[in-house]
Enzyme design. Structure first.
Site, mmCIF file in Angstrom:
data_model
loop_
_atom_site.group_PDB
_atom_site.id
_atom_site.type_symbol
_atom_site.label_atom_id
_atom_site.label_comp_id
_atom_site.label_asym_id
_atom_site.label_seq_id
_atom_site.Cartn_x
_atom_site.Cartn_y
_atom_site.Cartn_z
ATOM 1 N N LYS A 112 8.284 17.074 39.691
ATOM 2 C CA LYS A 112 9.229 17.894 38.933
ATOM 3 C C LYS A 112 10.174 18.647 39.857
ATOM 4 C CE LYS A 112 6.797 18.658 34.593
ATOM 5 N NZ LYS A 112 6.383 19.621 33.586
ATOM 6 N N LYS A 195 5.404 5.568 33.303
ATOM 7 C CA LYS A 195 4.749 6.094 32.099
ATOM 8 C C LYS A 195 5.803 6.557 31.103
ATOM 9 C CE LYS A 195 4.300 10.940 33.220
ATOM 10 N NZ LYS A 195 3.576 12.128 33.465
ATOM 11 N N LYS A 198 9.244 12.164 28.396
ATOM 12 C CA LYS A 198 10.493 12.747 27.901
ATOM 13 C C LYS A 198 11.580 12.712 28.949
ATOM 14 C CE LYS A 198 7.699 16.430 26.973
ATOM 15 N NZ LYS A 198 6.687 16.959 26.097
HETATM 16 P P1 TYM Z 1 1.869 17.359 28.155
HETATM 17 O O1 TYM Z 1 2.375 18.306 27.113
HETATM 18 O O2 TYM Z 1 2.818 16.859 29.162
HETATM 19 O O3 TYM Z 1 1.221 16.111 27.445
HETATM 20 C C1 TYM Z 1 0.271 16.235 26.397
HETATM 21 C C2 TYM Z 1 -0.778 15.135 26.545
HETATM 22 O O4 TYM Z 1 -0.171 13.848 26.481
HETATM 23 C C3 TYM Z 1 -0.624 13.059 27.563
HETATM 24 N N1 TYM Z 1 0.417 12.085 27.921
HETATM 25 C C4 TYM Z 1 0.231 10.765 27.982
HETATM 26 N N2 TYM Z 1 -0.858 10.001 27.766
HETATM 27 C C5 TYM Z 1 -0.713 8.672 27.907
HETATM 28 N N3 TYM Z 1 0.448 8.069 28.240
HETATM 29 C C6 TYM Z 1 1.563 8.791 28.468
HETATM 30 N N4 TYM Z 1 2.704 8.187 28.789
HETATM 31 C C7 TYM Z 1 1.485 10.199 28.346
HETATM 32 N N5 TYM Z 1 2.377 11.205 28.503
HETATM 33 C C8 TYM Z 1 1.712 12.347 28.234
HETATM 34 C C9 TYM Z 1 -0.877 14.046 28.681
HETATM 35 O O5 TYM Z 1 -1.750 13.519 29.657
HETATM 36 C C10 TYM Z 1 -1.496 15.200 27.913
HETATM 37 O O6 TYM Z 1 -2.875 15.012 27.720
HETATM 38 N N6 TYM Z 1 -0.465 20.309 31.450
HETATM 39 C C11 TYM Z 1 -0.611 19.668 30.163
HETATM 40 C C12 TYM Z 1 -0.909 20.620 29.038
HETATM 41 C C13 TYM Z 1 -2.066 21.533 29.247
HETATM 42 C C14 TYM Z 1 -3.446 21.194 29.163
HETATM 43 C C15 TYM Z 1 -4.139 22.413 29.381
HETATM 44 C C16 TYM Z 1 -4.143 20.013 28.953
HETATM 45 C C17 TYM Z 1 -1.992 22.865 29.489
HETATM 46 N N7 TYM Z 1 -3.245 23.396 29.574
HETATM 47 C C18 TYM Z 1 -5.551 22.448 29.379
HETATM 48 C C19 TYM Z 1 -5.540 20.057 28.953
HETATM 49 C C20 TYM Z 1 -6.226 21.260 29.179
HETATM 50 C C21 TYM Z 1 0.695 18.942 29.840
HETATM 51 O O7 TYM Z 1 1.740 19.312 30.321
HETATM 52 O O8 TYM Z 1 0.594 17.990 28.887
#
Ligand code: TYM
Length: 332
Positions: A112, A195, A198
């Site tokens: 990022k 992957k 967004k």
């Molecule tokens: P975020 O908001 O980017 O994504 C939410 C969830 O979607 C999954 N994901 C994917 N899985 C498969 N293929 C993809 N292309 C793909 N893109 C996104 C992510 O792995 C995620 O599970 N840091 C985290 C949010 C968070 C969190 C937490 C997660 C904050 N605190 C505590 C677990 C526990 C995030 O930015 O996810």
């Protein structure tokens, strides 16, 4: 019941198909068997600049989508991260336990910050994974259902939990990632080596769940596939077709071998067209349910108020234990 915790960012309004298949779908099934805590992580969202009105609206839309996807507030605890102040409080403690070099190795930050340029990178973005550590440890989670891209953050959580427990006495459960092999990484429809995300270069590879169904159907139909014509599963040689098969299988519940057999003698075009249909059948009712929740803001607020209360009961207890171990003088 073992406990699970996970979170999702409210940043773009609509979730994408990777979010759903990689994470949210598992959240829905785990609420039946686990003591489940799920949240919309607005504190994480502000690590990059947000428009206040949009952030508020996107947070509501995110909660509505989680309910639309099948989370049931009677079966799980659903809340907004900023409603539970313990997250920021424990994050500070965890910041003080994390090495600078250790935080610097987090690949998501490296990606990022490279994308935004170092002048536009906040300290919050740098410490983002440590806030996530606090999220997980506050609930003593046994498992963290996420996509593959979050594995490193769960590893960091394990390291910090063990460090704290070792130095100050047993306090935190050391969690495990819960990542499904088939859907842990859903790929971009235009670039099946990247992957789905967004921030992808072209919106044509991204399936946003709240987009008009026609728009998404078209994206499936123009998905990049591979050379050859036979529909078969081979992640190395046929990443495009394999990605489509994984998506199809996850949405329909039909196994990959069954699908490969079903497409015997048919071309890639048949796979894409059918997938567009299967997706449409699933997403239309999802959108309808999401809309109903969005149309009832009072009910949504009530769900979140109950969720925050239940979450605070658990988070407060863990934070108090951690503060005590650290040696903070209790407030009388
Ligand atoms: P975020 O908001 O980017 O994504 C939410 C969830 O979607 C999954 N994901 C994917 N899985 C498969 N293929 C993809 N292309 C793909 N893109 C996104 C992510 O792995 C995620 O599970 N840091 C985290 C949010 C968070 C969190 C937490 C997660 C904050 N605190 C505590 C677990 C526990 C995030 O930015 O996810």
């Amino acid at each position: 019941r073992p406990r699970v915790l996970s979170g999702i960012q409210p940043t773009s309004g609509s979730f994408h198909l990777g979010n759903y298949l990689g994470a949210v779908r598992q959240w829905v099934s785990l609420q039946e068997t686990h003591d489940a805590f799920y949240m919309v992580v607005d504190l994480h969202a502000i690590t990059v600049e947000q428009d206040p009105a949009e952030l508020r609206q996107n947070t509501r839309v995110s909660v509505a989508q989680l309910l639309g996807a099948g989370l049931d507030p009677e079966r799980c605890t659903l809340f907004v991260q900023s409603h539970v102040p313990e997250h920021a409080q424990l994050a500070w403690v965890m910041n003080c336990l994390t090495g600078f070099g250790e935080a610097s190795r987090m690949t998501q930050f490296k990606d990022k910050s490279a994308r935004f340029g170092s002048g536009n990178t906040s300290v919050g973005l740098f410490t983002y994974p440590i806030l996530q550590v606090a999220d997980i440890l506050l609930y003593q989670a046994d498992q963290v259902p996420v996509g593959e891209d979050q594995r490193q953050h769960v590893e960091l959580t394990r390291d910090l939990a063990e460090r704290f427990n070792h130095r100050l006495g047993q306090t935190f459960t050391v969690p495990n990632p819960y990542i499904l092999k088939e859907t842990g990484k859903i790929y971009d429809l235009q670039d099946p080596t990247a992957k789905m995300s967004k921030s992808a270069s072209s919106p044509k590879g991204l399936v946003s769940l709240l987009d008009e169904v026609k728009v998404s159907a078209k994206k499936f139909k123009s998905a990049v596939t591979d050379t050859g014509t036979v529909v078969s599963y081979d992640e190395k040689e046929k990443p495009g077709v394999s990605n489509l098969l994984n998506i199809y299988s996850a949405i329909s519940g039909r196994s990959i071998p069954e699908l490969v057999q079903h497409f015997e003698g048919k071309m890639y075009g048949a796979l894409k067209t059918e997938l567009a249909e299967v997706y449409t059948e699933w997403v239309a009712p999802f959108q309808e349910r999401t809309r109903l929740y969005l149309d009832d803001p009072a009910e949504l607020d009530a769900v979140l108020a109950r969720g925050a209360e239940k979450a605070r009961a658990v988070a407060g207890e863990t934070l108090a234990a951690a503060y005590d171990r650290i040696g903070f003088l209790p407030a009388k």
